[in-house]
Design an enzyme around this catalytic site. Sequence first.
Site, PDB file in Angstrom:
ATOM      1  N   GLN D 125       0.836  -1.101   0.026  1.00  0.00           N
ATOM      2  CA  GLN D 125       0.045  -0.188  -0.017  1.00  0.00           C
ATOM      3  C   GLN D 125       0.857   1.273   0.001  1.00  0.00           C
ATOM      4  O   GLN D 125       1.775   1.398   0.656  1.00  0.00           O
ATOM      5  CB  GLN D 125      -0.953  -0.027   1.241  1.00  0.00           C
ATOM      6  N   GLY D 126       0.658   2.188  -0.818  1.00  0.00           N
ATOM      7  CA  GLY D 126       1.415   3.549  -0.621  1.00  0.00           C
ATOM      8  C   GLY D 126       0.268   4.436  -0.344  1.00  0.00           C
ATOM      9  O   GLY D 126      -0.010   5.435  -1.384  1.00  0.00           O
ATOM     10  N   SER D 128       0.015   6.400   3.029  1.00  0.00           N
ATOM     11  CA  SER D 128       0.699   7.324   4.128  1.00  0.00           C
ATOM     12  C   SER D 128       1.969   7.882   3.756  1.00  0.00           C
ATOM     13  O   SER D 128       2.735   7.276   2.854  1.00  0.00           O
ATOM     14  CB  SER D 128       0.894   6.693   5.319  1.00  0.00           C
ATOM     15  N   SER D 160       4.077  -1.573   3.966  1.00  0.00           N
ATOM     16  CA  SER D 160       4.532  -3.197   4.461  1.00  0.00           C
ATOM     17  C   SER D 160       4.913  -3.743   3.334  1.00  0.00           C
ATOM     18  O   SER D 160       4.206  -3.963   2.159  1.00  0.00           O
ATOM     19  CB  SER D 160       3.479  -3.801   5.122  1.00  0.00           C
ATOM     20  N   GLU D 243     -14.355  -6.305   5.158  1.00  0.00           N
ATOM     21  CA  GLU D 243     -14.053  -7.226   6.161  1.00  0.00           C
ATOM     22  C   GLU D 243     -15.693  -7.645   6.838  1.00  0.00           C
ATOM     23  O   GLU D 243     -15.536  -8.712   7.386  1.00  0.00           O
ATOM     24  CB  GLU D 243     -13.067  -6.953   7.205  1.00  0.00           C
ATOM     25  N   GLU D 374      -6.957   7.321  18.674  1.00  0.00           N
ATOM     26  CA  GLU D 374      -7.745   8.667  18.942  1.00  0.00           C
ATOM     27  C   GLU D 374      -8.690   8.968  17.801  1.00  0.00           C
ATOM     28  O   GLU D 374      -9.668   9.612  17.811  1.00  0.00           O
ATOM     29  CB  GLU D 374      -6.677   9.573  18.876  1.00  0.00           C
TER      30      GLU D 374
END
Lengths: 342, 342, 389, 389
Positions: D125-126, D128, D160, D243, D374
Site C-alpha cells: 500500500q502506498g 501514508s 509493509s 471485512e 484517537e
Amino acid sequence: MDLTTSPEQDEIISSSAAFLRDRLPITRIRALFDESSNVDDAAWSGAAELGWFVLGLPEANGGVGFGLADEVHLFREIGRGLATGPFLSTVLAARVAAFGGHAALAEAIGGGQRVGIVIPGSSTLIGADGSLTGPLQLLDCEADGLALAVSPEQAVLVRVSDLTGVTPVACIDPGVRLCRADASGVAPIARVTADVDPVQRRGHVLAAAMLVGINEAVRDLSAEHAKSRVQFDKPIGVNQAIKHPCADMAVRAQLGYAQSIFAAVANDEGREDADYHAISAHLAAGEYADLSAAATVQIMGGMGFTFEHDAHLYCKRAFVLGQLFGGTSTQLGRLLDLPSAR
Amino acid sequence: MDLTTSPEQDEIISSSAAFLRDRLPITRIRALFDESSNVDDAAWSGAAELGWFVLGLPEANGGVGFGLADEVHLFREIGRGLATGPFLSTVLAARVAAFGGHAALAEAIGGGQRVGIVIPGSSTLIGADGSLTGPLQLLDCEADGLALAVSPEQAVLVRVSDLTGVTPVACIDPGVRLCRADASGVAPIARVTADVDPVQRRGHVLAAAMLVGINEAVRDLSAEHAKSRVQFDKPIGVNQAIKHPCADMAVRAQLGYAQSIFAAVANDEGREDADYHAISAHLAAGEYADLSAAATVQIMGGMGFTFEHDAHLYCKRAFVLGQLFGGTSTQLGRLLDLPSAR
Amino acid sequence: MDLAFSKEDNDFREEVRTWMTENAPRERRPRDLVAMREFDLAWQRKQYAAGWAGIGWPEQFGGRELPLTQQLIWYEEYARTSLPPIDARFVGLAHAGPTLMVRATPEHQAFHLPKILAGEVVWCQGFSEPEAGSDLASLKTKAIVDGDHLVVTGQKIWTSFGPVADYQELLVRTDFDVPKHKGITWVICDMKSPGIEARAIKTIEGGQEFAEVFYDEVRIPISNVVGGINNGWSVAMSTLSFERGTAFTVSQVQLSTSVERLIEMAKSRKSVNGRPVIEDEALAKKLARARADVAALRSLTYLNISRNARADQPGPEGSMLKLQDADLTKRVFKLALEVLGTRSLANPHEEDDSYWVDRHLLSYSSSIGGGTSEIQRNIIAERVLGLPR
Amino acid sequence: MDLAFSKEDNDFREEVRTWMTENAPRERRPRDLVAMREFDLAWQRKQYAAGWAGIGWPEQFGGRELPLTQQLIWYEEYARTSLPPIDARFVGLAHAGPTLMVRATPEHQAFHLPKILAGEVVWCQGFSEPEAGSDLASLKTKAIVDGDHLVVTGQKIWTSFGPVADYQELLVRTDFDVPKHKGITWVICDMKSPGIEARAIKTIEGGQEFAEVFYDEVRIPISNVVGGINNGWSVAMSTLSFERGTAFTVSQVQLSTSVERLIEMAKSRKSVNGRPVIEDEALAKKLARARADVAALRSLTYLNISRNARADQPGPEGSMLKLQDADLTKRVFKLALEVLGTRSLANPHEEDDSYWVDRHLLSYSSSIGGGTSEIQRNIIAERVLGLPR
C-alpha cells in the site's frame, strides 16, 4: 449462530421500556426517598400481570417459558430505567420456589409477592442443609417477607422474621432499602441446588443486563449533554476531553451487551462454559458501567454532582449491582478457577 | 525546609548535561548496538575524572563528599540522556568497597573500574555471610569484572568469573548488556550491611532519579512534536487527545522529581522514614516514567514505533530500571510493611 | 536542599499543635446550614481571639503574614488535628478578602476585612451561572446603571453557603456590546438586599452547602463596585495565586491520613470470605501504591512552596497540584469502598464507615469544582509546555 | 438468538480444522524479508490449491464467497492452529483486491485478481506519507500527466513489504488546486518500475516489514488508474468495510489463547520470591479481568458478525472492535511481562519468552496503525453518537 434480537425480544424491549417510562420513571426514586418502602405497589402488580417475574420459568412451572436471553432484555430495561424494587431477587426466588418444589409459593411470587436478597457479611455461610448463618445485609426486603440467599452451589429462601436484629440503615443508593441483620442457623423454606437450577449464574447474567442498561443510559445522557451544552460558543462535545470519554462509553455499552447476551444464550443452550461467561458478563458489564457512570458525572460538570440530576443514581445503582453474588474480588477469583472457555 | 536546587546542584546539572550531550549522546546506543560492550571507554574515563563515581562518597573515603540529593541531579541527567554503561551499579559498588573496608578497590572503581549488577531470579539468595546462590541475570557486567548484588539488608560484590554458565542474551533494551548465569555459594569480595550504608535505599533513589530524567525527556519530546507536527492544517497539540496526555506527563515529571529529591534529602538527613520515601520514589517515578514513555510512542504515531526514533528507548530503559531492587511487586510489598511516613 | 525545619519553625509547630489540641471544637459540626454557619464563625472567632486569624494575610490588614513555611506547618497541623473544614469561611478568607486587599478602596477594606477576620460575616461567591461554567466569562446576569445604583437581574449557581451568607463577591454583566471579558463588573452584594432568593442545591452525598441565587432587580450601590465598572474580569483573576502553593496542603495531609487509616482498617477487618482484608494482595498493592503516590504529592507540595517562597509570583504548578489532588482523592476514596467491602452499601450518618462513603461521593466534585481537571490540563499544556490553544 | 452453529457450519469447521492441521507449514516463518515473502506466498499457494483462497471473495472473482459465519469459523480455526499471519498477503487479499473488484475495469480484474488468489504476487500500500498520517488526504506525492503516463515523484511511508512487493495501490496528488480530497488519484504501481526505491524501516521489536518508498519521476501508464483521475479518495474508501466484522477475529482468538497461556505460565513458574507467580493475587486478578474482557471482545465479534450478516452495509461498530482490540492487546502483552517477571529483560529470539516480549513491543503499534485509537474515538463519537465534529 445469530445474536441479533428476535421479534419477540424486540417486543419485550419496547413494551417493558414503555411500561417503565410510564409507571416507574426515575423520578420515583426521589418521590419515594423518604418512604420506608421503595416499591410502587400498583406498578409492581402491573409488572406481575405482564408476567415479568416468571418470564423465564418453564410453562410446566406456571411460567412464560422464555429463555434467559429474553429475560436479559427485560432486565436491561429495568437497569436503564433504574426501576426500584427487588426485581432481580424476585425473579430468581420464583425459580427457587418452583424448582424447590413449592409450586404455590412460586405462583404467589409470580403474582406479585416480593422477595429481597441477602448480601453476606464476613463469614456468612449457607450450610449443606441450606441453613443460613452469619452477619448479613438485606436489600429490598420486607419485615414480613422473604429473602433470597445465593451461593455458587445453591439458593435458598428464608423468612425475614426468622432473622434477628433486623435494622434498617440508609443505603448508598437512595433507590434501594437496606437492613442489617443476623442469622443463626435459619432453616430455609425453599432450596434448590445449582445442578437443578443455576440460580447464581442466572443472577450474574441478569445483574449484568441491568448494568448494561445503566451503561447505555449514561452514554445517551452524556452524548445528549455533549451536543446541547454550549461553552466557549461551541457544544462541549467538540472537545476530545468530552468526545473521547463518550466514545469509550459507547464501546463499553456494546461490549457489556454482547457479553450479557452471549452468557445468556450459553446458559440457555446448556454450554459447559456457561458459568464462565456469566461471571465474565457480570464483571465486564459491572466495570464498564462503573467507569461510564463516573465519567458521566464528570461530563455533566456541577449538575452531575447534584441530587436532582440522575447521574449519581446510575453510579450508585451500578455500585450496588457490583456487590451482588460475592462482589468483584470473589468473582475474579472464581473466574480464574474455572476451566477456559470453549 | 527548602527543596530548591543549590548553586552547586545547578552546576552539577549543567555540567553533566553538557558532558553527556557531547560525549554520550543517545545515538551511541544504536552505534554500539552490535558491539559486545555498550561502554564508551573514553567517555567512561571522562566521567571518572569528573568524580561521578564517588560524588556521594565521603571525603574520608576518597570521595567528593556530596549528598545523595546531589547525586540525584547527576543521575537525572544520566537517565534523561539514556547514557549506556553501569553508572548506577558502579556508584553503589564504590560504596560497598569503601564501607566494606576495601579502600584500594573503592579507589579503582572511582578511577574507572566498572561494576555491573545482579538481577536475582526465583529463589536467588544472599546468605547471612554474603554468599550468593541461585539463578540470576547480570546487567552490564564484564566477564573479568565485578557484579553488585543487593538486598534490603546488605550489598555484596562478587567476581563474575566465580559465577557459572555466564551466557550473553539479548536484552529488551538495546542500551543494556544482559547475561544469564548461576551462582552456588559464591563468596563476596566485599560486603556491607544496610546499617553501615543503606545501599539499596540509595539505589532506589538513584533509579528514581534516572526515571525522572526519562519522564522529563519524553515530556519534552512529546511537547515538541505536538507543537511542530501538523495534521489537518493545525499542530496536533491543539487536540486534547494530544494535549492532555502531554499535561499528564508534565505533572508526572514534577511529582517524580519532587519525590526523588524528598527521598534523597530524607536519606541525607537521617530521617527514620528514609526507606519509605526511597521506595516510594522508585515506585512513583517508575510508574510515571512508564506511563509517559508509552504515551510518547502513541503521540509520535508511526515514527514512535521505529527503531530509529528514541521513543522506544525510553520505554525500554524505564522498564529495565523498574526491575531493579526487587521489581515493582516486591517493592509494593515492602512499602506496605514499613511504618507510616513521618 | 533540606527538609529540616528551623528551630523557629519547629517551635512554631509546637505552639500551633498545642493551641489546636486545646482549642479544637469538641462538638460535632452540625449538618444544618444555619447551625453550620454559626459553628464555623464561632471557630473563626476562637482563632481570631487567639491571634490565629488570617495567617497568610498581610499585617496591614490584621493578618499574621506568616512566612510560607509556617503557613505550610499551620495547615499540616490543622489537618492532622482534624479541625473543621474552612468551608463557610473560605470565600472571605481566601478569595473575596484577598481581592479586596489588592483592588478595593481603603473604605471597603476598613469596613469588610476586619469582619472577615473576626468571624463576624460569611461571604459567598456569585461567579458561575447555569450557562457559564468552564466558560465563566460568558456570564449573563445583567446590571443596569440606575442613578447611583446597579440594578441586577439574573441567576448564579454553585454559591456555597449562599442562603446563610452576609456578602457576596458578585460578577455581573454591565456591557453586552463588547467582547465578553470586557463587559463584566465585580461588585460587593449585600445578601440581605430585597430581590435576592437563595435556594439550596442538594448534592449527591446529601449535603446542602451549594445554592442557586436568583436576582430580581436587586439594587446595589455603585460605590460597592470594586476595580471599576467593566473591569471585573481582571478583579476576579487577581486572587488566583493568593494561596501560593498551600491551597491543597490540608487535602494532601487528609489523603495521607486516610491512606494510613485504610491500611489499619484493612488489617483489622475481615472480608466476605472471612480472611483479613489486607490479605487480598490486589487490594494491599493498591494501598501501597496509594502510599507512594500520596508521598509524591506531598513532596510536590513542599517543592512548590520552596519555589514560591523564592519567587515573586507563583507559577502554573498550582494546576498540577490541583489535578493530582483530584485524581488521588477520587482514587483513595474509591479504594476505601473496596476496603469496606459490602459494608460500603450502608451509609448511615452516625457511623465511621459513612465517613468513607461520604468522602467517596464528595470526591466526584474534586475534578469539577474550582476549574475542572480538563481545564487544568489545558492550562498545564498551554502555559507550562507551550502547546497551542 | 443462538450460539449454536448449524450442522453444516460444524461440518465446515471440522473440514477446516482437519485441513489446517494437516497442511500447516512445518517450518518456522523466516525473519528475512525475501524469505518471508516466499514463505507467505507458498502458504497462499497451498491454500489456493486446496480451494481455500479468498474465502470472503465473490465467486465471480474466484473466491469461496463463504457466508460470514463460515468466514468467522475459518478465522477462528486459523488462529487456533497458529497458522502464519496474513502479513505479506494482506493488502492483496483484503484491500487492493477488494478495491479492484468494485472499482477496476474487467481487464484489470482479470489480470490481477487471479494472481493475488493464487499466491503469485505481493501487493503493498502506498497511502501514508511522512506529513500525511491521520490526515491522509493531505498527501503530496505528485503525479503529472505526460501523454498516456503519470509521472510520479514523492515519498510514501509505512509500506509493509514494500521492498519485496510486486504491485502497489498508490495514492497520488493529480490536482493541487482543489480541496485536498478532490485532487487524489488511485493507481496501480508496478514496484519494478524505474525510479522506485524502497528502504526498510526497522521497528522497535527489530522487525523490518515496514518501508519508506521513494518515487523519482516514476512513469505509470494512465491505464493503471482505477476509478478515474482525481477520484482516488472515493476509491480508497470503497473497501473500508470489506471485512464486515471479521477483521479482528484472528487477533481476538490470539488474545484469548494468550491469556490462557499466561494463566498456565503463572501456575507453573516461580517469581523472585520463590512462590508460584499465580499466587501473586494482584497479578492473578489482572489475569481474571483479562479473561472477562477478552470474553466480551469475542462476544462483540459474534454480535457484530450477526448484525452484518443481516445488513447490507456494516455500521461503524468496526471502529469499536478495533479500539478495544488495541487496548486489550496492549494490556494483555504488558501483563505478559509481569508474568515473566525479570525474565522479560531478556529478548533472545530463540526462546518462548521472547514471543511475549516481542508481542509486547509490537503491541505499541496496535493503537497507531490502520487509524489511531484517537481517530477511532472521533469516528465512534461522531458517527455512532452524533457528536459534533
